[in-house]
Motif scaffolding. Structure first.
Motif, PDB file in Angstrom:
ATOM      1  N   GLY A 104       0.802  -1.207   0.000  1.00  0.00           N
ATOM      2  CA  GLY A 104       0.000   0.000   0.000  1.00  0.00           C
ATOM      3  C   GLY A 104       0.842   1.267   0.000  1.00  0.00           C
ATOM      4  O   GLY A 104       1.857   1.378  -0.704  1.00  0.00           O
ATOM      5  N   LYS A 105       0.469   2.205   0.855  1.00  0.00           N
ATOM      6  CA  LYS A 105       1.167   3.485   0.921  1.00  0.00           C
ATOM      7  C   LYS A 105       2.374   3.467   1.847  1.00  0.00           C
ATOM      8  O   LYS A 105       3.224   4.361   1.771  1.00  0.00           O
ATOM      9  N   ASN A 106       2.477   2.477   2.721  1.00  0.00           N
ATOM     10  CA  ASN A 106       3.574   2.436   3.702  1.00  0.00           C
ATOM     11  C   ASN A 106       4.232   1.048   3.720  1.00  0.00           C
ATOM     12  O   ASN A 106       4.132   0.300   4.708  1.00  0.00           O
ATOM     13  N   PRO A 107       4.914   0.680   2.663  1.00  0.00           N
ATOM     14  CA  PRO A 107       5.560  -0.638   2.631  1.00  0.00           C
ATOM     15  C   PRO A 107       6.821  -0.669   3.484  1.00  0.00           C
ATOM     16  O   PRO A 107       7.430   0.360   3.776  1.00  0.00           O
ATOM     17  N   THR A 108       7.226  -1.884   3.894  1.00  0.00           N
ATOM     18  CA  THR A 108       8.422  -2.102   4.692  1.00  0.00           C
ATOM     19  C   THR A 108       9.327  -3.091   3.961  1.00  0.00           C
ATOM     20  O   THR A 108       8.844  -4.117   3.445  1.00  0.00           O
ATOM     21  N   PHE A 109      10.670  -2.786   3.961  1.00  0.00           N
ATOM     22  CA  PHE A 109      11.598  -3.636   3.225  1.00  0.00           C
ATOM     23  C   PHE A 109      12.724  -4.175   4.136  1.00  0.00           C
ATOM     24  O   PHE A 109      12.971  -5.374   4.158  1.00  0.00           O
ATOM     25  N   GLN A 110      13.475  -3.321   4.792  1.00  0.00           N
ATOM     26  CA  GLN A 110      14.587  -3.719   5.662  1.00  0.00           C
ATOM     27  C   GLN A 110      15.606  -4.574   4.896  1.00  0.00           C
ATOM     28  O   GLN A 110      15.986  -5.675   5.319  1.00  0.00           O
ATOM     29  N   GLU A 111      16.100  -4.046   3.789  1.00  0.00           N
ATOM     30  CA  GLU A 111      17.103  -4.759   2.981  1.00  0.00           C
ATOM     31  C   GLU A 111      18.361  -3.890   2.854  1.00  0.00           C
ATOM     32  O   GLU A 111      18.277  -2.671   2.649  1.00  0.00           O
ATOM     33  N   LYS A 112      19.523  -4.544   2.988  1.00  0.00           N
ATOM     34  CA  LYS A 112      20.805  -3.827   2.965  1.00  0.00           C
ATOM     35  C   LYS A 112      21.576  -4.157   1.684  1.00  0.00           C
ATOM     36  O   LYS A 112      21.617  -5.313   1.243  1.00  0.00           O
ATOM     37  N   PHE A 113      22.243  -3.091   1.161  1.00  0.00           N
ATOM     38  CA  PHE A 113      23.049  -3.233  -0.051  1.00  0.00           C
ATOM     39  C   PHE A 113      24.415  -2.569   0.185  1.00  0.00           C
ATOM     40  O   PHE A 113      24.524  -1.602   0.942  1.00  0.00           O
ATOM     41  N   ILE A 114      25.445  -3.100  -0.494  1.00  0.00           N
ATOM     42  CA  ILE A 114      26.804  -2.579  -0.379  1.00  0.00           C
ATOM     43  C   ILE A 114      27.201  -1.967  -1.724  1.00  0.00           C
ATOM     44  O   ILE A 114      27.159  -2.635  -2.764  1.00  0.00           O
ATOM     45  N   PHE A 115      27.589  -0.676  -1.645  1.00  0.00           N
ATOM     46  CA  PHE A 115      28.047   0.033  -2.843  1.00  0.00           C
ATOM     47  C   PHE A 115      29.533   0.327  -2.704  1.00  0.00           C
ATOM     48  O   PHE A 115      30.035   0.607  -1.605  1.00  0.00           O
ATOM     49  N   THR A 116      30.246   0.279  -3.830  1.00  0.00           N
ATOM     50  CA  THR A 116      31.646   0.679  -3.870  1.00  0.00           C
ATOM     51  C   THR A 116      31.704   2.140  -4.279  1.00  0.00           C
ATOM     52  O   THR A 116      31.195   2.515  -5.354  1.00  0.00           O
ATOM     53  N   LEU A 117      32.289   2.969  -3.428  1.00  0.00           N
ATOM     54  CA  LEU A 117      32.287   4.407  -3.666  1.00  0.00           C
ATOM     55  C   LEU A 117      33.120   4.760  -4.895  1.00  0.00           C
ATOM     56  O   LEU A 117      34.165   4.160  -5.154  1.00  0.00           O
ATOM     57  N   ILE A 118      32.631   5.752  -5.581  1.00  0.00           N
ATOM     58  CA  ILE A 118      33.308   6.285  -6.766  1.00  0.00           C
ATOM     59  C   ILE A 118      33.683   7.728  -6.458  1.00  0.00           C
ATOM     60  O   ILE A 118      32.838   8.520  -6.029  1.00  0.00           O
ATOM     61  N   GLU A 119      34.954   8.069  -6.645  1.00  0.00           N
ATOM     62  CA  GLU A 119      35.413   9.416  -6.339  1.00  0.00           C
ATOM     63  C   GLU A 119      34.706  10.439  -7.209  1.00  0.00           C
ATOM     64  O   GLU A 119      34.626  10.300  -8.433  1.00  0.00           O
ATOM     65  N   GLY A 120      34.174  11.467  -6.532  1.00  0.00           N
ATOM     66  CA  GLY A 120      33.473  12.518  -7.246  1.00  0.00           C
ATOM     67  C   GLY A 120      31.979  12.302  -7.374  1.00  0.00           C
ATOM     68  O   GLY A 120      31.256  13.241  -7.746  1.00  0.00           O
ATOM     69  N   LEU A 121      31.459  11.109  -7.075  1.00  0.00           N
ATOM     70  CA  LEU A 121      30.024  10.834  -7.184  1.00  0.00           C
ATOM     71  C   LEU A 121      29.441  10.800  -5.768  1.00  0.00           C
ATOM     72  O   LEU A 121      29.765   9.894  -4.993  1.00  0.00           O
ATOM     73  N   ARG A 122      28.602  11.793  -5.459  1.00  0.00           N
ATOM     74  CA  ARG A 122      28.161  11.979  -4.076  1.00  0.00           C
ATOM     75  C   ARG A 122      26.640  11.891  -3.923  1.00  0.00           C
ATOM     76  O   ARG A 122      26.069  12.516  -3.046  1.00  0.00           O
ATOM     77  N   GLU A 123      25.971  11.087  -4.739  1.00  0.00           N
ATOM     78  CA  GLU A 123      24.531  10.921  -4.576  1.00  0.00           C
ATOM     79  C   GLU A 123      24.078   9.582  -5.152  1.00  0.00           C
ATOM     80  O   GLU A 123      24.703   9.036  -6.064  1.00  0.00           O
ATOM     81  N   LEU A 124      23.007   9.086  -4.557  1.00  0.00           N
ATOM     82  CA  LEU A 124      22.349   7.876  -5.027  1.00  0.00           C
ATOM     83  C   LEU A 124      21.024   8.258  -5.665  1.00  0.00           C
ATOM     84  O   LEU A 124      20.339   9.168  -5.189  1.00  0.00           O
ATOM     85  N   ASN A 125      20.635   7.542  -6.712  1.00  0.00           N
ATOM     86  CA  ASN A 125      19.314   7.710  -7.305  1.00  0.00           C
ATOM     87  C   ASN A 125      18.394   6.621  -6.769  1.00  0.00           C
ATOM     88  O   ASN A 125      18.772   5.442  -6.718  1.00  0.00           O
ATOM     89  N   VAL A 126      17.204   7.025  -6.342  1.00  0.00           N
ATOM     90  CA  VAL A 126      16.237   6.080  -5.813  1.00  0.00           C
ATOM     91  C   VAL A 126      14.943   6.218  -6.604  1.00  0.00           C
ATOM     92  O   VAL A 126      14.498   7.331  -6.908  1.00  0.00           O
ATOM     93  N   VAL A 127      14.334   5.070  -6.955  1.00  0.00           N
ATOM     94  CA  VAL A 127      13.081   5.046  -7.713  1.00  0.00           C
ATOM     95  C   VAL A 127      12.162   4.018  -7.061  1.00  0.00           C
ATOM     96  O   VAL A 127      12.596   2.890  -6.756  1.00  0.00           O
ATOM     97  N   VAL A 128      10.900   4.391  -6.848  1.00  0.00           N
ATOM     98  CA  VAL A 128       9.911   3.496  -6.246  1.00  0.00           C
ATOM     99  C   VAL A 128       8.855   3.176  -7.299  1.00  0.00           C
ATOM    100  O   VAL A 128       8.297   4.084  -7.949  1.00  0.00           O
ATOM    101  N   TRP A 129       8.583   1.850  -7.459  1.00  0.00           N
ATOM    102  CA  TRP A 129       7.646   1.379  -8.471  1.00  0.00           C
ATOM    103  C   TRP A 129       6.514   0.594  -7.805  1.00  0.00           C
ATOM    104  O   TRP A 129       6.667   0.047  -6.716  1.00  0.00           O
ATOM    105  N   ASN A 130       5.393   0.511  -8.544  1.00  0.00           N
ATOM    106  CA  ASN A 130       4.293  -0.377  -8.166  1.00  0.00           C
ATOM    107  C   ASN A 130       4.286  -1.557  -9.134  1.00  0.00           C
ATOM    108  O   ASN A 130       4.177  -1.378 -10.358  1.00  0.00           O
ATOM    109  N   SER A 131       4.417  -2.761  -8.585  1.00  0.00           N
ATOM    110  CA  SER A 131       4.503  -3.961  -9.428  1.00  0.00           C
ATOM    111  C   SER A 131       3.115  -4.361  -9.945  1.00  0.00           C
ATOM    112  O   SER A 131       2.148  -4.436  -9.178  1.00  0.00           O
ATOM    113  N   ASN A 132       3.067  -4.624 -11.263  1.00  0.00           N
ATOM    114  CA  ASN A 132       1.838  -5.092 -11.910  1.00  0.00           C
ATOM    115  C   ASN A 132       2.084  -6.455 -12.566  1.00  0.00           C
ATOM    116  O   ASN A 132       3.219  -6.797 -12.940  1.00  0.00           O
TER     117      ASN A 132
END
Length: 237
Positions: free
Chosen positions: A52-80
């Motif tokens: 619904g409007k308030n889903p819960t995930f609690q999932e962890k991911f590991i990213f390797t930092l890239i010099e000069g890149l200081r932001e993550l892009n996040v996108v939320v979808w509804n599965s059909n």
């Protein structure tokens, strides 16, 4: 703090959940999921069925930092199931704070295709390689760039104004001078009164008191002549 030299270091990102998402379903509850992008790395959470409007995930991911890149892009979808997934919202997660402090727990806003607010996504980020700036010498100080050890407290008087000086010890009062003392004392002497002494003085030897007899002797009764008999009222004189 400079972020140079962090290329290749790990960044942990935990997607906790979403809040107040725009609802894309009319009849049933929507099934959201979250996608993260950093450079060429892309991760996706599991679909929260009927989240619904308030889903819960609690999932962890590991990213390797890239010099000069200081932001993550996040996108939320509804599965059909039968049609393409619906875009609920997208946003950007800034990394400056987590790289300088080592930890951040924050909810980031999401926007729809038309730029409307479409909810929030909460992520917890951990960067274990955050280092304390070189110019900090205080042992045990937290690794926050805006933190500075507080200056020692100055001793402040609890009074709003400095306390008044103690009252001086009052001088002893001089004995009042009577106005009568200004006249010279009288030197006139008076002869003593013969009757003012105590006990009373004895009378002169030439004087004798009459003898006192107590109780007084009885006096003979007075005899009045009897009134003439047989005449009443008495004749006028």
């Amino acid at each position: 703090m400079s972020f140079s030299g962090i290329h290749g270091l790990p960044l942990e990102v935990t997607v906790v959940g979403c809040y107040n998402l725009e609802d894309k379903e009319w009849i049933s509850r929507q099934d959201p999921y979250v996608c993260l992008e950093y450079g060429s790395a892309k991760f996706r959470t599991k679909t929260c069925t009927d989240g619904g409007k308030n889903p819960t995930f609690q999932e962890k991911f590991i990213f390797t930092l890239i010099e000069g890149l200081r932001e993550l892009n996040v996108v939320v979808w509804n599965s059909n199931t039968l049609v393409a997934d619906d875009l609920i919202g997208s946003g950007r997660i800034q990394l400056h704070k987590v790289l300088s402090q080592g930890f951040e727990d924050c909810a980031w806003p999401l926007q729809s295709k038309t730029g409307r607010h479409s909810g929030e996504v909460r992520v917890i980020m951990h960067y274990p390689n955050a280092k304390q700036p070189q110019n900090w010498k205080t042992k045990g100080a937290p690794s926050f760039p805006e933190y500075a050890p507080p200056a020692p407290f100055a001793q402040v008087s609890p009074y709003a104004h400095p306390p008044a000086a103690p009252y001086p010890t009052p001088m002893p009062y001089a004995a009042p001078v009577s106005s009568y003392n200004s006249y010279p004392p009288s030197t006139t002497t008076y002869p003593p009164s013969p009757y003012g002494g105590y006990p009373p003085q004895a009378p002169p030897a030439s004087y004798t008191y009459p003898p006192q007899v107590y109780p007084p002797p009885p006096q003979p009764p007075q005899v009045y002549p009897p009134a003439p008999a047989g005449i009443y009222p008495p004749p006028p004189y």
